[in-house]
Enzyme design. Structure first.
Site, PDB file in Angstrom:
ATOM      1  N   ASN A  85       1.516  -1.265  -0.512  1.00  0.00           N
ATOM      2  CA  ASN A  85       0.472  -0.160  -0.149  1.00  0.00           C
ATOM      3  C   ASN A  85       0.617   1.419   0.001  1.00  0.00           C
ATOM      4  O   ASN A  85       1.184   1.087   0.307  1.00  0.00           O
ATOM      5  CB  ASN A  85      -0.596  -0.021   0.852  1.00  0.00           C
ATOM      6  N   HIS A  96       1.516   6.054   2.018  1.00  0.00           N
ATOM      7  CA  HIS A  96       1.607   6.996   2.641  1.00  0.00           C
ATOM      8  C   HIS A  96       2.939   7.533   2.453  1.00  0.00           C
ATOM      9  O   HIS A  96       3.475   8.900   2.815  1.00  0.00           O
ATOM     10  CB  HIS A  96       1.802   6.780   4.079  1.00  0.00           C
ATOM     11  N   ARG A 117       4.195  18.983   0.577  1.00  0.00           N
ATOM     12  CA  ARG A 117       4.761  20.256   0.602  1.00  0.00           C
ATOM     13  C   ARG A 117       4.337  20.400  -0.544  1.00  0.00           C
ATOM     14  O   ARG A 117       4.785  21.439  -1.474  1.00  0.00           O
ATOM     15  CB  ARG A 117       5.832  19.601   0.118  1.00  0.00           C
ATOM     16  N   ARG A 134      -8.936   8.237  -0.918  1.00  0.00           N
ATOM     17  CA  ARG A 134     -10.124   8.630  -0.095  1.00  0.00           C
ATOM     18  C   ARG A 134     -11.087   9.957  -0.503  1.00  0.00           C
ATOM     19  O   ARG A 134     -10.213  10.211  -1.104  1.00  0.00           O
ATOM     20  CB  ARG A 134      -9.337   9.310   1.242  1.00  0.00           C
ATOM     21  N   ARG A 145      -6.833  13.098   0.440  1.00  0.00           N
ATOM     22  CA  ARG A 145      -6.028  13.171   1.651  1.00  0.00           C
ATOM     23  C   ARG A 145      -4.833  13.306   1.431  1.00  0.00           C
ATOM     24  O   ARG A 145      -3.271  12.936   1.950  1.00  0.00           O
ATOM     25  CB  ARG A 145      -6.352  13.192   2.773  1.00  0.00           C
ATOM     26  N   GLU A 191      -8.685   0.853  -2.886  1.00  0.00           N
ATOM     27  CA  GLU A 191      -9.604   0.461  -1.855  1.00  0.00           C
ATOM     28  C   GLU A 191     -10.199   1.796  -1.726  1.00  0.00           C
ATOM     29  O   GLU A 191      -9.867   3.294  -2.611  1.00  0.00           O
ATOM     30  CB  GLU A 191      -8.329   0.694  -0.768  1.00  0.00           C
ATOM     31  N   THR A 208      -8.433   3.787   7.885  1.00  0.00           N
ATOM     32  CA  THR A 208      -9.666   2.472   8.630  1.00  0.00           C
ATOM     33  C   THR A 208      -9.164   2.320   9.592  1.00  0.00           C
ATOM     34  O   THR A 208      -9.418   1.021   9.724  1.00  0.00           O
ATOM     35  CB  THR A 208      -9.415   2.236   7.426  1.00  0.00           C
ATOM     36  N   GLU A 240     -10.808  -9.091   3.133  1.00  0.00           N
ATOM     37  CA  GLU A 240      -9.428  -8.940   3.626  1.00  0.00           C
ATOM     38  C   GLU A 240     -10.837  -8.929   5.346  1.00  0.00           C
ATOM     39  O   GLU A 240     -11.057  -7.566   5.696  1.00  0.00           O
ATOM     40  CB  GLU A 240      -9.075  -7.405   3.300  1.00  0.00           C
ATOM     41  N   HIS A 272      -3.886  -4.293   8.022  1.00  0.00           N
ATOM     42  CA  HIS A 272      -4.203  -3.132   8.999  1.00  0.00           C
ATOM     43  C   HIS A 272      -3.374  -3.749   9.925  1.00  0.00           C
ATOM     44  O   HIS A 272      -3.242  -4.395  10.731  1.00  0.00           O
ATOM     45  CB  HIS A 272      -5.038  -3.643   8.985  1.00  0.00           C
TER      46      HIS A 272
HETATM   47  N1  PXP Z   1      -5.899  -2.068   3.931  1.00  0.00           N
HETATM   48  C1  PXP Z   1      -7.053  -1.962   4.150  1.00  0.00           C
HETATM   49  C2  PXP Z   1      -8.444  -2.732   3.351  1.00  0.00           C
HETATM   50  C3  PXP Z   1      -6.794  -1.397   4.645  1.00  0.00           C
HETATM   51  O1  PXP Z   1      -7.878   0.090   4.477  1.00  0.00           O
HETATM   52  C4  PXP Z   1      -4.982   0.059   4.948  1.00  0.00           C
HETATM   53  C5  PXP Z   1      -4.673   0.654   5.564  1.00  0.00           C
HETATM   54  O2  PXP Z   1      -4.840   1.258   4.048  1.00  0.00           O
HETATM   55  C6  PXP Z   1      -4.326  -1.195   5.069  1.00  0.00           C
HETATM   56  C7  PXP Z   1      -4.665  -2.346   3.864  1.00  0.00           C
HETATM   57  C8  PXP Z   1      -3.042  -1.585   4.927  1.00  0.00           C
HETATM   58  O3  PXP Z   1      -2.413  -1.152   6.633  1.00  0.00           O
HETATM   59  P1  PXP Z   1      -1.198  -0.210   7.038  1.00  0.00           P
HETATM   60  O4  PXP Z   1      -1.210   1.040   5.849  1.00  0.00           O
HETATM   61  O5  PXP Z   1      -1.680   0.162   8.384  1.00  0.00           O
HETATM   62  O6  PXP Z   1      -0.520  -1.488   6.656  1.00  0.00           O
END
Ligand code: PXP
Length: 286
Positions: free
Chosen positions: A28, A31, A39, A66, A70, A91, A122, A172, A215
């Site tokens: 994912n 971030h 910035r 989202r 964001r 997602e 989430t 999931e 997550h």
């Molecule tokens: N799976 C889902 C459905 C999520 O919403 C997220 C967070 O965006 C993740 C996995 C990844 O979670 P993390 O960033 O805590 O590894």
């Protein structure tokens, strides 16, 4: 691409012996976009990060568009779809706007997540049981378009049965509460949460659902959940990006040190930096 996607995420692997299925890693990149957006420029680029993740062994890329944009933005999703030669897992909240985007972009998979503007991430699973009537047409629409629908839910009997009733091919399991208990050292709570995940994964597999998890996973918790044969995919973001910062900072500082030292020595050689400072000059420093 389609045949590759099927091989990576089709039902056959899930319905055969779970002990034999490969555990896929979805990285994912949300971030990376969080840091970029701090910035407002283009660096670091989540698409470049996705390319690096794929080179390093990721089986797929996950990004959460989202409602408030964001982190990931619409053009990130389009660029990920165009440039990444691995299944894209989008997602998204169960809204008309997001379904329309999914139908336009056609990711390999759409993972439906609950979304509240005020949350930091989430925070809970989707209420698939309570929102059956809202979710049903949206899931059907995505399925009909050939997008593999996944529901991000807690490992609870009612939610798993609701996912099956909605004819979503994938769930999931939200591992956040378990990971938090592990990190905070609450042994009993962690054991109870993990038991819930294990039981839920078995139940879902028995109902013919493909089981993913994600997550809050880190090296330790990912290693533990990898022991559940029913789980065929983990989606991991925040910890990996944190590790990339910690593990990659030394190299970035070394490169900056070298760039500065080289700039100084060139400047000294040319008599104090006269005429320097344009874009061509900065290019020559690297
Ligand atoms: N799976 C889902 C459905 C999520 O919403 C997220 C967070 O965006 C993740 C996995 C990844 O979670 P993390 O960033 O805590 O590894």
């Amino acid at each position: 691409m389609e045949s590759q996607s099927r091989a990576i995420s089709g039902h056959p692997s899930a319905s055969s012996s779970p002990a034999l299925s490969k555990l896929r890693l979805g990285v994912n990149v949300d971030h990376v976009a969080t840091v970029r957006n701090a910035r407002g420029g283009r660096h670091p680029d989540p698409v470049q990060a996705a390319e690096i993740a794929v080179m390093a062994g990721a089986d797929g890329i996950t990004a959460h568009l989202r409602e408030d944009r964001r982190h990931i933005r619409d053009d990130d999703i389009e660029r990920l779809k165009a440039r990444i030669d691995r299944p894209l897992n989008l997602e998204m909240a169960a809204t008309r706007e997001m379904v329309d985007i999914a139908l336009k972009v056609r990711p390999h998979a759409a993972c439906i997540v609950p979304e509240r503007r005020e949350e930091r991430t989430t925070e809970g699973g989707l209420d698939a049981a309570g929102q059956h009537n809202t979710l049903c047409p949206l899931v059907e629409e995505l399925r009909t378009a050939g997008i593999r629908v996944s529901l991000f839910i807690a490992a609870e009997l009612a939610q798993i049965e609701a996912a099956a009733a909605l004819r979503a091919p994938v769930i999931e399991i939200h591992t956040g509460a378990w990971c938090e208990a592990v990190v905070e050292g609450h042994g009993e709570r962690a054991a109870a949460e993990f038991d819930r995940i294990r039981t839920g994964a078995r139940l879902a597999h028995g109902l013919g659902l493909e089981v993913h998890a994600g997550h809050g996973l880190d090296y330790v918790t990912a290693g533990i959940v990898a022991g559940l044969p029913e789980v065929v995919e983990l989606n991991i973001g925040h910890f990996l990006i944190g590790e990339a910062i910690v593990g990659g900072l030394a190299e970035a500082v070394r490169r900056m040190r070298a760039a500065m030292d080289r700039g100084r020595s060139l400047s000294t050689a040319s008599g104090g930096g006269k005429g320097r400072g344009g874009p061509a000059d900065s290019d020559s420093i690297t």
